[in-house]
Structures are given as C-alpha cells and as structure tokens.
Design an enzyme around this catalytic site. Structure first.
Site, mmCIF file in Angstrom:
data_model
loop_
_atom_site.group_PDB
_atom_site.id
_atom_site.type_symbol
_atom_site.label_atom_id
_atom_site.label_comp_id
_atom_site.label_asym_id
_atom_site.label_seq_id
_atom_site.Cartn_x
_atom_site.Cartn_y
_atom_site.Cartn_z
ATOM 1 C CG ASN A 129 -3.521 -7.375 8.130
ATOM 2 O OD1 ASN A 129 -3.682 -6.870 9.235
ATOM 3 N ND2 ASN A 129 -4.228 -7.005 7.072
ATOM 4 C CD GLU A 130 -7.980 -6.614 7.956
ATOM 5 O OE1 GLU A 130 -8.412 -6.686 6.802
ATOM 6 O OE2 GLU A 130 -8.070 -5.590 8.649
ATOM 7 C CE1 TYR A 139 -9.702 -1.617 9.646
ATOM 8 C CE2 TYR A 139 -9.788 0.776 9.482
ATOM 9 C CZ TYR A 139 -9.079 -0.406 9.397
ATOM 10 O OH TYR A 139 -7.742 -0.380 9.074
ATOM 11 C CG ASN A 155 -6.523 -5.265 11.915
ATOM 12 O OD1 ASN A 155 -5.776 -5.067 12.861
ATOM 13 N ND2 ASN A 155 -6.087 -5.475 10.689
ATOM 14 C CG ASP A 200 2.866 -0.017 -10.965
ATOM 15 O OD1 ASP A 200 2.509 -1.064 -10.379
ATOM 16 O OD2 ASP A 200 2.778 0.144 -12.196
ATOM 17 C CG HIS A 233 -0.820 -6.353 5.281
ATOM 18 N ND1 HIS A 233 -0.928 -5.706 6.494
ATOM 19 C CD2 HIS A 233 -1.918 -5.989 4.581
ATOM 20 C CE1 HIS A 233 -2.036 -4.973 6.510
ATOM 21 N NE2 HIS A 233 -2.656 -5.123 5.358
ATOM 22 N NE ARG A 269 -0.210 -4.955 12.189
ATOM 23 C CZ ARG A 269 -1.258 -5.054 11.379
ATOM 24 N NH1 ARG A 269 -2.084 -4.042 11.229
ATOM 25 N NH2 ARG A 269 -1.506 -6.170 10.736
ATOM 26 C CD GLU A 325 -5.140 -2.787 9.578
ATOM 27 O OE1 GLU A 325 -6.215 -2.510 8.993
ATOM 28 O OE2 GLU A 325 -4.273 -3.520 9.078
ATOM 29 C CD GLN A 361 -2.924 -1.112 2.292
ATOM 30 O OE1 GLN A 361 -2.583 -1.717 3.297
ATOM 31 N NE2 GLN A 361 -4.073 -0.462 2.224
ATOM 32 C CG HIS A 406 0.873 -4.342 -13.551
ATOM 33 N ND1 HIS A 406 2.082 -4.802 -13.103
ATOM 34 C CD2 HIS A 406 0.725 -3.096 -13.025
ATOM 35 C CE1 HIS A 406 2.655 -3.887 -12.344
ATOM 36 N NE2 HIS A 406 1.847 -2.839 -12.279
#
Ligand SMILES: *[C@@H]1O[C@H](CO)[C@@H](O)[C@H](O)[C@H]1NC(C)=O
Ligand SMILES: *[C@@H]1O[C@H](CO)[C@@H](O)[C@H](O)[C@H]1NC(C)=O
Length: 494
Positions: A191-192, A334, A332, A76, A147, A101, A401, A43, A63
C-alpha cells in the site's frame, strides 16, 4: 521535450472541455462495478502484543517517542477490531458493500519475521476467522499484504533500506498465499510506497521517522519494487494456476494541476507527477524509472561529486522481471495540488524535493478539510484517471482508497457526503470518457488511528468512541448515503 509540451497543452484543453465540476452525474455505475470499504491492520486491530504478536515499527516508534503523534496516542488498542471484527463485518453487511479491503499484520503472522521462522498459530487463526466471517456474509476479502507495519526486528537492520528484507517479505507473502489464497482472490502487494519510502526515510512523517536526505527513499523503493516484482512472478507461477486470484499494487497520488496556464507550470506539473507517481508505477507498467527522474537525479548526484547516482539502477533482467507485474492497478486518491517550479535554493540539498524542483500549493477557493493536506477538488480526481488512461494504456483500475477527514464525532457529516458525491461524480465522468475503473473503495469503514495525526483526524463512515472501553461504533450520515449509492447504483443529488 517540445512534443511533450504540445501534448500536455493539447491534453489539458481536451480535459477542460470535457469536464467541469458542479453538476452531480445522474449516470448509473456500470454492471459489475464493485463497491467496498477499507481499513489497515495497525490502524484498527489494537491487541498490539496479544496472542504472540511481536513489535512493528509503529508500535516501537509510538512507544519510544509519543511526540511523533499529534495527540501522543498509538495503535495499542485502536478500534479494537482484533476483538470486534464481527461487529465491523456486521456494519459492512448492512452497508451492502461488495468487498472489504483489509491488511495483514506481518508481526502477528510471523513474529520473528525472517525467512524460515515459525508461524504464530493464533495470528493465523485471526485472519482465517476474519476471512471466513466475511465470506459467510457475502463480502469478498481484498487483502493488502504490506500496509506500512514493518517488523521492528527487521528495521534494526535497516528495514526497506536493506535488500535482505526482500527475501523476508517473499517468505511472508508466500505464507499468506498458502494460508488464505484458497479464499482471497484480490491481492495488493504494497500500500502506498510513497508513505513507506518518502515519508518513512526522507520527510520523517511516518515510521521509522528518518531523514536521509535524498538517498534513503530511493534505496527503499528500489527494494520495495523488486520485492513486488518477485512476489508477482512467484504468485503467477506457483499459486495463480490453482488459486486463480489477481495481484496488483496500490500507489497514491495527489494530482498536480499547473499553477497557471504557462508552459513552465505545465511542465512542473508533469515533472511532479513523474517524481511522485511515475517513480512507483513506471517500472511496473512501462519498465524502469521515468526518464526525467533518472536524468535529474543522476545530474544532481554528479554535481554533488558522487561516483554513483542516488537513484539506484536496475539490471536489464530486473527491468524485464518487474515490467508487467500487475493484474490491476490500485489507485488511492484524496486531493489535488498546484504545481510550479521553485527556486532550487529553497529546497534542502540534497533532497527528493530538490531533485524534482517543484513547489506545491493550494488554490484558496478549494474547500479544506480538518487535515492540512486534504482539500476537496473532484476535477483533480477526474484528471488523474485520465492521466493514467493516457500514460499507462488504460489499465484496469480499482480505486482502493478515497475519503474525507473530519472532526470527532461529527455524526451528521454532511461534508463527507458532499465530498464523496462529488468524487463519485468525477469517477462516473471518467468511466464515461473511457477510463477502465471497475471498483471504488471508501476510506474508511470506521474511525481509526490516522498515523502521525493519531485520533485527531476521523475518516470513518462509522464513528468510533475511543474514550469508551467498548469502542462503541455509530454509523454517520455518510454511511446511510453510501448505503443508498450501493443499493441504487447511482448518485442522487438531494
Ligand atoms: C542487512 O541485514 C542483514 C540481516 O538480514 C545484516 O546482517 C546486515 O548487517 C544488514 N546490512 C546493513 C548495512 O545494515
Ligand atoms: C459494547 O458494544 C456492543 C455492541 O455495540 C453492545 O452490544 C454491548 O452491550 C456494549 N457493552 C457495553 C458494556 O457497553
């Protein structure tokens, strides 16, 4: 089932009694409570093919088919943190955060990805520099080993559907401990898993964007959780005695509130959390998948005329090997959803949604963000933490998170400040009510590539101008707010 229903009715009465939203807690964070920020390699790093890095599933998918991504963008260049990591660390230092993290890119470290293949010295050096720079600035590195950026060369062979990936992952993770374990003391294996398995192989919301109709996601997690268990045991035996670090996993959960007070909706909420959270954590904390999940998937598989269940079975040895493989639990979180049982005919057959049988919705009174899935419901955060405490014997939790989506550039992000205030207030209430939460991580330090949403959803405490080749970073109002929370160790309602 009756005692369970009674228990949940009872529990929800207690919870409602204890906590109501609206007032900001004036309590201080406990001594030793750690504050951090998070990002993930794909990310933010960019440099997707620089210095020997090979292609991962996100490079490949974005891509080959840019239409997977809302704005047809990719990672990219992203925030160009591969070249600008010192600026990121300067921002963290000024913020006053205790830890950062990050995640490591498998294909940057081991381009050929398979067991026994060569390390990429430039990749090794990048993470050495990053970790050393953090430590030199008094910031502790927390590292996620995986991740979501599966090497494309392994995806060709089925990725997480193929159990041969387990040994490749173990080889990779061992290198990571060997290289960085002298300085890194907090590890997250994965992660997740929900986004790896459910969104990767069932709902096609994340790479590798596959729809395998109630089969692939279960195979995927069966491999992920066995890889997790094995690497925990390896770390425990071979590395922990000298490196003295801790290792856990991070799972995410949207907390399901019953849509109404009815017994049926309470049961739906419980079924939802077992299928979307217990699935990942029960094997690690209690041993094996949740009974209700085994029962339902086995039953549906039989009805479909299958000779074996779509939900794979562990051997007794695997159950024992995996059970207890966490030093802390990464959470995590939200947002929250409402749960009710749906008409079985309304779900694709077969599918995990049909196996679970629960339909989710949102309360019209909840405050929406620009992300279609993210509403501000701090009570759900409190309820999730209490659920974890009750169901998993009050494990040590790190909130790995939590954050809010906004539009670009939104420098004066009062909504993010409000969300974070209310969620931290719920967190303080949960600690007050006995939850063993020892740290909080805001997602994210900087704006970044938000997967299928590209750059349309911003999560940063710091704005990044993606049109500027220099990727200029500008701290938002929420950055100053979090800075104040960290230095005062309390919330203040302005
Ligand atoms: C699993 O991966 C191995 C390589 O690791 C490959 O030889 C094999 O064909 C794969 N199996 C399937 C079913 O794709
Ligand atoms: C790029 O950003 C850095 C840090 O914000 C700044 O010092 C530098 O002058 C900028 N360069 C250009 C060409 O804008």
């Amino acid at each position: 089932m009756f005692w369970m229903k009674m228990f949940y009715s009872f529990l929800s009465v207690i919870l409602l009694f204890h906590y109501s939203c609206g007032e900001v807690s004036q309590k201080t964070f406990p001594d030793g409570f750690q504050f951090g920020v998070a990002t993930a390699a794909y990310q933010i790093e960019g440099a997707w093919n620089e210095d020997g890095k090979s292609e991962n599933i996100w490079d490949y998918a974005t891509h080959v088919n840019p239409k997977y991504i809302a704005d047809e963008s990719n990672g990219d260049v992203a925030a160009d943190s591969y070249h600008k990591y010192k600026e990121d660390i300067e921002l963290i230092k000024n913020l006053g955060a205790n830890f950062y993290r990050i995640s490591i890119s498998w294909t940057r470290l081991i381009p050929d990805a398979v067991e026994g293949s060569k390390l990429n010295e430039k990749g090794v050096a990048y993470y050495n520099n990053l970790i050393d720079e953090l430590i030199a600035n008094g910031i502790e590195p927390y590292v996620t080993i995986f991740h979501w950026d599966t090497p494309q060369s392994l995806e060709i062979h089925g990725g997480w559907l193929n159990e041969t990936i387990i040994d490749n992952y173990i080889y990779y993770a061992r290198q990571v401990f060997n290289l960085y374990g002298d300085r890194v003391k907090k590890w997250f294996t994965f992660n997740e898993p929900k986004q790896i398995c459910d969104q990767g192989y069932e709902t096609a919301e994340k790479a590798p964007f596959m729809r395998l109709h109630g089969v692939g996601l279960y195979q995927c997690y069966h491999n992920v959780v066995r890889a997790h268990g094995k690497i925990y045991r390896i770390y425990e035996k071979e590395f922990k005695p000298t490196q003295k670090g801790e290792i856990g996993i991070t799972a995410d959960c949207m907390f399901p509130e019953p849509k109404t007070d009815s017994i049926s909706d309470k049961e739906a909420a419980e079924t939802y959390i077992e299928f979307n959270y217990g699935w990942y954590l029960n094997p690690i904390i209690l041993g094996n998948y949740p009974p209700i999940m085994i029962e339902k998937v086995d039953k549906h598989s039989k009805e479909e005329g299958r000779t074996t269940s779509r939900l794979p079975k562990f051997t007794e040895e695997e159950i024992e090997m995996i059970k207890g493989t966490f030093d802390f639990l990464g959470v995590n979180h939200y947002t929250t959803v409402l749960a009710t049982f749906g008409d079985p005919e309304s779900f694709e057959n077969p599918s995990q949604k049909r196996d679970c049988g629960v339909e989710i919705s949102r309360d019209p009174s909840w405050k929406p963000s620009v992300a279609s899935w993210l509403y501000e419901v701090p009570t759900g955060f409190y309820h999730l933490l209490m659920w974890i405490k009750e169901h998993y014997n009050n494990p040590r939790v790190i909130i790995s998170e939590n954050g809010w989506a906004s539009d670009s550039p939104d420098i004066d992000d009062v909504d993010r400040v409000q969300y974070t205030t209310n969620y931290l207030s719920a967190l303080l209430q949960a600690i007050d009510d006995g939850c063993n939460v020892v740290g909080y991580t805001h997602w994210s330090l900087i704006d970044n590539f938000e997967w299928a949403f590209g750059y349309t959803n911003r999560f940063g405490l710091v704005y990044v101008d993606f049109n500027d080749p220099n990727r200029t970073r500008i701290p938002r109002t929420s950055y100053r707010f979090y800075q104040k929370v960290i230095s005062s160790r309390r919330l203040t309602s302005n």
